[in-house]
Design a protein around this motif. Structure first.
Motif, PDB file in Angstrom:
ATOM      1  N   ASP A 130       0.760  -1.209   0.061  1.00 52.19           N
ATOM      2  CA  ASP A 130      -0.209  -0.048   0.055  1.00 52.19           C
ATOM      3  C   ASP A 130       0.931   1.363   0.109  1.00 52.19           C
ATOM      4  N   PHE A 131       0.439   2.359  -0.688  1.00 57.34           N
ATOM      5  CA  PHE A 131       1.126   3.707  -0.751  1.00 57.34           C
ATOM      6  C   PHE A 131       0.164   4.725   0.020  1.00 57.34           C
ATOM      7  N   LEU A 132       1.031   5.607   0.247  1.00 59.79           N
ATOM      8  CA  LEU A 132       0.288   6.838   1.177  1.00 59.79           C
ATOM      9  C   LEU A 132      -0.024   7.934   0.211  1.00 59.79           C
ATOM     10  N   LEU A 133      -1.354   8.350   0.107  1.00 65.20           N
ATOM     11  CA  LEU A 133      -1.851   9.407  -0.473  1.00 65.20           C
ATOM     12  C   LEU A 133      -2.395  10.613   0.441  1.00 65.20           C
ATOM     13  N   THR A 134      -2.112  11.821   0.318  1.00 60.23           N
ATOM     14  CA  THR A 134      -2.685  13.001   1.143  1.00 60.23           C
ATOM     15  C   THR A 134      -3.586  13.831   0.374  1.00 60.23           C
ATOM     16  N   SER A 135      -4.242  14.442   0.889  1.00 57.75           N
ATOM     17  CA  SER A 135      -5.111  15.424   0.404  1.00 57.75           C
ATOM     18  C   SER A 135      -4.428  16.884   0.718  1.00 57.75           C
ATOM     19  N   ARG A 136      -4.676  17.670  -0.555  1.00 55.61           N
ATOM     20  CA  ARG A 136      -4.133  18.912  -0.573  1.00 55.61           C
ATOM     21  C   ARG A 136      -4.955  19.898   0.553  1.00 55.61           C
ATOM     22  N   PRO A 137      -4.187  20.309   1.190  1.00 57.72           N
ATOM     23  CA  PRO A 137      -4.849  20.940   2.505  1.00 57.72           C
ATOM     24  C   PRO A 137      -5.774  22.165   2.239  1.00 57.72           C
ATOM     25  N   PRO A 138      -6.548  22.432   2.959  1.00 58.72           N
ATOM     26  CA  PRO A 138      -7.715  23.837   2.677  1.00 58.72           C
ATOM     27  C   PRO A 138      -6.842  25.348   2.433  1.00 58.72           C
ATOM     28  N   GLY A 139      -7.347  25.657   1.281  1.00 62.33           N
ATOM     29  CA  GLY A 139      -6.774  27.050   0.850  1.00 62.33           C
ATOM     30  C   GLY A 139      -5.812  27.006   0.300  1.00 62.33           C
ATOM     31  N   LYS A 140      -5.196  25.788  -0.368  1.00 61.40           N
ATOM     32  CA  LYS A 140      -4.204  25.790  -1.279  1.00 61.40           C
ATOM     33  C   LYS A 140      -4.815  25.486  -2.873  1.00 61.40           C
TER      34      LYS A 140
ATOM     35  N   GLU B   7       4.663   8.389  13.733  1.00 61.43           N
ATOM     36  CA  GLU B   7       3.102   8.283  13.638  1.00 61.43           C
ATOM     37  C   GLU B   7       2.693   9.534  12.717  1.00 61.43           C
ATOM     38  N   LEU B   8       1.796   8.979  11.758  1.00 62.89           N
ATOM     39  CA  LEU B   8       1.228  10.142  10.864  1.00 62.89           C
ATOM     40  C   LEU B   8       0.475  11.076  11.507  1.00 62.89           C
ATOM     41  N   HIS B   9       0.807  12.291  11.515  1.00 63.89           N
ATOM     42  CA  HIS B   9       0.013  13.427  12.060  1.00 63.89           C
ATOM     43  C   HIS B   9      -0.122  14.482  10.962  1.00 63.89           C
ATOM     44  N   MET B  10      -1.301  14.699  10.266  1.00 65.17           N
ATOM     45  CA  MET B  10      -1.676  15.700   9.227  1.00 65.17           C
ATOM     46  C   MET B  10      -1.709  17.073   9.861  1.00 65.17           C
ATOM     47  N   ARG B  11      -0.663  17.728   9.995  1.00 66.62           N
ATOM     48  CA  ARG B  11      -0.462  18.971  10.489  1.00 66.62           C
ATOM     49  C   ARG B  11      -0.926  20.189   9.649  1.00 66.62           C
ATOM     50  N   GLU B  12      -1.516  19.948   8.326  1.00 65.39           N
ATOM     51  CA  GLU B  12      -2.011  21.195   7.793  1.00 65.39           C
ATOM     52  C   GLU B  12      -3.572  20.926   7.594  1.00 65.39           C
ATOM     53  N   GLY B  13      -4.208  20.051   8.168  1.00 62.68           N
ATOM     54  CA  GLY B  13      -5.622  19.889   8.053  1.00 62.68           C
ATOM     55  C   GLY B  13      -5.830  18.942   7.024  1.00 62.68           C
ATOM     56  N   GLN B  14      -4.783  18.192   6.280  1.00 62.40           N
ATOM     57  CA  GLN B  14      -5.258  17.203   5.047  1.00 62.40           C
ATOM     58  C   GLN B  14      -5.498  16.161   5.704  1.00 62.40           C
ATOM     59  N   LEU B  15      -5.985  15.207   4.669  1.00 55.41           N
ATOM     60  CA  LEU B  15      -6.415  13.638   5.143  1.00 55.41           C
ATOM     61  C   LEU B  15      -5.396  12.898   4.606  1.00 55.41           C
ATOM     62  N   PHE B  16      -5.223  11.705   4.978  1.00 62.32           N
ATOM     63  CA  PHE B  16      -4.707  10.675   4.490  1.00 62.32           C
ATOM     64  C   PHE B  16      -5.148   9.318   4.232  1.00 62.32           C
ATOM     65  N   ALA B  17      -4.685   8.539   3.231  1.00 66.10           N
ATOM     66  CA  ALA B  17      -5.331   7.288   2.823  1.00 66.10           C
ATOM     67  C   ALA B  17      -4.162   6.304   2.240  1.00 66.10           C
ATOM     68  N   TRP B  18      -4.438   5.050   2.973  1.00 67.99           N
ATOM     69  CA  TRP B  18      -3.275   4.112   2.551  1.00 67.99           C
ATOM     70  C   TRP B  18      -4.121   3.534   1.238  1.00 67.99           C
ATOM     71  N   GLN B  19      -3.568   3.315  -0.048  1.00 71.84           N
ATOM     72  CA  GLN B  19      -4.116   3.075  -1.216  1.00 71.84           C
ATOM     73  C   GLN B  19      -3.199   1.965  -1.795  1.00 71.84           C
ATOM     74  N   ARG B  20      -3.966   1.253  -2.718  1.00 64.55           N
ATOM     75  CA  ARG B  20      -3.559   0.398  -3.698  1.00 64.55           C
ATOM     76  C   ARG B  20      -4.047   0.571  -4.908  1.00 64.55           C
ATOM     77  N   LEU B  21      -3.630  -0.054  -6.197  1.00 64.49           N
ATOM     78  CA  LEU B  21      -4.338   0.154  -7.667  1.00 64.49           C
ATOM     79  C   LEU B  21      -5.677  -0.697  -7.391  1.00 64.49           C
ATOM     80  N   PRO B  22      -6.435  -0.253  -8.038  1.00 61.27           N
ATOM     81  CA  PRO B  22      -7.101   1.097  -8.343  1.00 61.27           C
ATOM     82  C   PRO B  22      -7.327   2.025  -7.077  1.00 61.27           C
ATOM     83  N   VAL B  23      -6.793   3.192  -7.070  1.00 62.26           N
ATOM     84  CA  VAL B  23      -7.072   4.011  -5.902  1.00 62.26           C
ATOM     85  C   VAL B  23      -8.567   4.322  -5.710  1.00 62.26           C
ATOM     86  N   ALA B  24      -8.958   4.543  -4.692  1.00 60.44           N
ATOM     87  CA  ALA B  24     -10.354   4.639  -4.164  1.00 60.44           C
ATOM     88  C   ALA B  24     -10.584   6.165  -3.842  1.00 60.44           C
TER      89      ALA B  24
END
Length: 159
Positions: free
Chosen positions: A37-47, A113-130
């Motif tokens: 699995d690989f890590l994806l994060t969401s772009r933070p609010p305001g960016k 440990e993962l700490h999303m410090r900019e208000g983003q989300l994270f998800a461990w994914q595999r293909l195809p990404v959800a």
């Protein structure tokens, strides 16, 4: 809409001054767990591209190497300390707001440990990404993962 620029292609000319657009170098971490699995994060609010999913990373600061920037950015943004960093591939992406050179590095080990410090989300994914939507600069990596998986499958079936 972003345009992937092939290696060797020149950036398009700037509209205001006729100068070629400046390339912004970005270090990108492709964190891969032992289970694949690989890590994806969401772009933070305001960016730009807020809420789009991407691999974590950020801009190189003056005088930084890709590895130094990646270590700094991932510690600042998601609270981890990287072990070995493996430079992987480079992709030039022409976004409407910036011409970006994405320096992708694979990372298989880290501490913290993962700490999303900019208000983003994270998800461990595999293909195809959800997760959706995916940032255009992330799409080549997904294609590279698919090609690696296809090659690994072909290698195992021919043994």
């Amino acid at each position: 809409m972003a345009v992937l620029v092939a290696d060797g292609d020149r950036p398009r000319e700037g509209l205001q001054d006729g100068q070629a657009r400046k390339v912004v170098d970005v270090a990108v971490g492709v964190l891969v767990r032992a289970d694949g699995d690989f890590l994806l994060t969401s772009r933070p609010p305001g960016k730009v591209y807020e809420g789009y999913w991407e691999f974590p990373g950020g801009k190189l600061e003056q005088g930084e190497t890709v590895e130094q920037a990646l270590r700094r950015e991932l510690h600042e943004e998601i609270g981890i300390t990287l072990a070995a960093v493996h430079p992987w591939k480079v992709e030039l992406v022409d976004y409407p707001h910036a011409l970006v050179r994405l320096n992708f590095c694979k990372v298989f080990e880290w501490t913290g440990e993962l700490h999303m410090r900019e208000g983003q989300l994270f998800a461990w994914q595999r293909l195809p990404v959800a997760v959706r939507p995916v940032l255009p600069g992330t799409l080549p990596v997904l294609a590279w993962f698919a090609a690696e998986r296809q090659f690994a499958g072909a290698t195992h079936t021919s043994e």
